[in-house]
Design a protein around this motif. Sequence first.
Motif, PDB file in Angstrom:
ATOM      1  N   ARG A  68     -21.703 -41.519 -14.509  1.00  0.00           N
ATOM      2  CA  ARG A  68     -20.927 -42.132 -13.419  1.00  0.00           C
ATOM      3  C   ARG A  68     -20.570 -43.578 -13.748  1.00  0.00           C
ATOM      4  O   ARG A  68     -19.463 -44.035 -13.463  1.00  0.00           O
ATOM      5  N   GLU A  69     -21.508 -44.287 -14.371  1.00  0.00           N
ATOM      6  CA  GLU A  69     -21.244 -45.677 -14.750  1.00  0.00           C
ATOM      7  C   GLU A  69     -20.130 -45.751 -15.794  1.00  0.00           C
ATOM      8  O   GLU A  69     -19.210 -46.580 -15.682  1.00  0.00           O
ATOM      9  N   MET A  70     -20.198 -44.891 -16.796  1.00  0.00           N
ATOM     10  CA  MET A  70     -19.153 -44.868 -17.831  1.00  0.00           C
ATOM     11  C   MET A  70     -17.805 -44.496 -17.220  1.00  0.00           C
ATOM     12  O   MET A  70     -16.793 -45.144 -17.501  1.00  0.00           O
ATOM     13  N   HIS A  71     -17.801 -43.453 -16.416  1.00  0.00           N
ATOM     14  CA  HIS A  71     -16.559 -43.015 -15.787  1.00  0.00           C
ATOM     15  C   HIS A  71     -16.001 -44.114 -14.889  1.00  0.00           C
ATOM     16  O   HIS A  71     -14.790 -44.364 -14.876  1.00  0.00           O
ATOM     17  N   GLU A  79     -10.698 -49.599 -15.385  1.00  0.00           N
ATOM     18  CA  GLU A  79      -9.793 -50.160 -16.393  1.00  0.00           C
ATOM     19  C   GLU A  79      -8.490 -49.374 -16.489  1.00  0.00           C
ATOM     20  O   GLU A  79      -7.637 -49.713 -17.307  1.00  0.00           O
ATOM     21  N   SER A  80      -8.341 -48.327 -15.688  1.00  0.00           N
ATOM     22  CA  SER A  80      -7.136 -47.480 -15.689  1.00  0.00           C
ATOM     23  C   SER A  80      -6.803 -46.996 -17.092  1.00  0.00           C
ATOM     24  O   SER A  80      -5.653 -47.042 -17.542  1.00  0.00           O
ATOM     25  N   GLU A  94      -9.236 -54.298 -26.224  1.00  0.00           N
ATOM     26  CA  GLU A  94     -10.209 -55.069 -25.444  1.00  0.00           C
ATOM     27  C   GLU A  94     -11.067 -54.159 -24.558  1.00  0.00           C
ATOM     28  O   GLU A  94     -12.263 -54.398 -24.390  1.00  0.00           O
ATOM     29  N   ILE A  95     -10.474 -53.120 -23.996  1.00  0.00           N
ATOM     30  CA  ILE A  95     -11.232 -52.170 -23.180  1.00  0.00           C
ATOM     31  C   ILE A  95     -12.252 -51.441 -24.045  1.00  0.00           C
ATOM     32  O   ILE A  95     -13.424 -51.295 -23.665  1.00  0.00           O
TER      33      ILE A  95
END
Length: 174
Positions: A51-54, A60-61, A137-138
């Motif tokens: 959930r944190e990763m998602h 960040e779209s 960067e993301i």
Amino acid sequence: MTKGKSGTLVAELSRFKALYDGNSPIEEVFPDLVRQYPARYAGLGLADLCREMHGFLRAESIPVVVRDVYSRLPEPVMTPAEAYRRLVRGEVVQVPAGEIEGKTVAVMVVPYPLGIPVIMPGERCGQETRAVVDYLEILQEFDNLFPGFENEVHGVDVVTREGRRVYYAYCVSE
């Protein structure tokens, strides 16, 4: 894919789903990861981590950014062969990926997955192709937030500075 391979894949996905549904401790699912990064992952459950990763990728779209990366081509300012000649001659500088806008890259930059170049040697990332910089960067920030799940990006050097991973790309000296 053979039936055996597809059966193994389905079995492993089912196993992962059961671990996810039970929010199994990361210590049980990825023990080496917790040994390597105990401060980050100890006491965390698999579903919590997913959930944190998602949540990060959603905030960040990432689908929009990836679409934008491939919807506009960077400006070609020299041939790939000329960019390579400059690289071989040492007429390049390492530039943090977040600062390549306005610079001509000397290497092909290819994030995996998709395995499709985001910029080619001899191309310049400009304002209209800023999404390339945003995407890198993301990925870099994801690497820092989720150690052990780092992205594979061919064409960038990853340097650790003050405990953070920083992506660098070779750009033609101007």
